[in-house]
Design a protein around this motif. Structure first.
Motif: not given
Length: 154
Positions: A139-144, A146-151
């Motif tokens: 969950r944390t890897s996916r969230a990270a 998504r944040v990395g992709s968004a940035e």
């Protein structure tokens, strides 16, 4: 048996010299004597034979001591029979049967079963902890991600 055969048998039993002697005045469970039963059922020959051999009725004054003695014996027998019946019921109750089964059949293995269950539950808890940690990591890897992709897309 014919009535004559029964009468002959009664006379034979009363003439036996074997010990213990036949008790012509024994009381039945209702407190009656054989002579009273013979009168009640109209057995005239039996009445004559019993009276000739000392048969008495309950209302005979000489029966008083015998009546008290036999009544005490009957009460003791009834009490023993009741206690025996109660004991049988207790021994055969569902709870007692289950308890006896558990003690005799499962008793020696219950400790092993309990220990095995405890160990299995501990393994399941460890495995569940590992699964929860893996789920949290993903969950944390996916969230990270998504944040990395968004940035990165900005």
């Amino acid at each position: 048996y014919s009535s004559t055969a029964k009468d002959a048998l009664l006379e034979y039993l009363l003439k036996l010299e074997a010990k213990p002697a036949v008790q012509v005045n024994a009381f039945d469970r209702f407190g009656g004597t054989p002579l009273e039963d013979a009168y009640r059922h109209g057995h005239k020959t039996v009445i004559k034979v019993l009276e000739a051999n000392g048969g008495l009725r309950m209302d005979d004054p000489s029966q008083t001591g015998l009546l008290e003695n036999q009544t005490a014996v009957l009460q003791k027998q009834k009490r023993a029979a009741r206690q025996s019946a109660i004991q049988r019921n207790v021994e055969q109750s569902d709870e007692q049967v289950v308890h006896q089964f558990l003690v005799e059949e499962l008793g020696p293995g219950l400790e092993r079963v309990g220990a095995a269950l405890h160990e299995a539950l501990a393994r399941m808890a460890r495995n569940l902890g590992g699964v929860l940690a893996l789920v949290e990591h993903r969950r944390t890897s996916r969230a990270a991600s998504r944040v990395g992709s968004a940035e990165g897309g900005k």
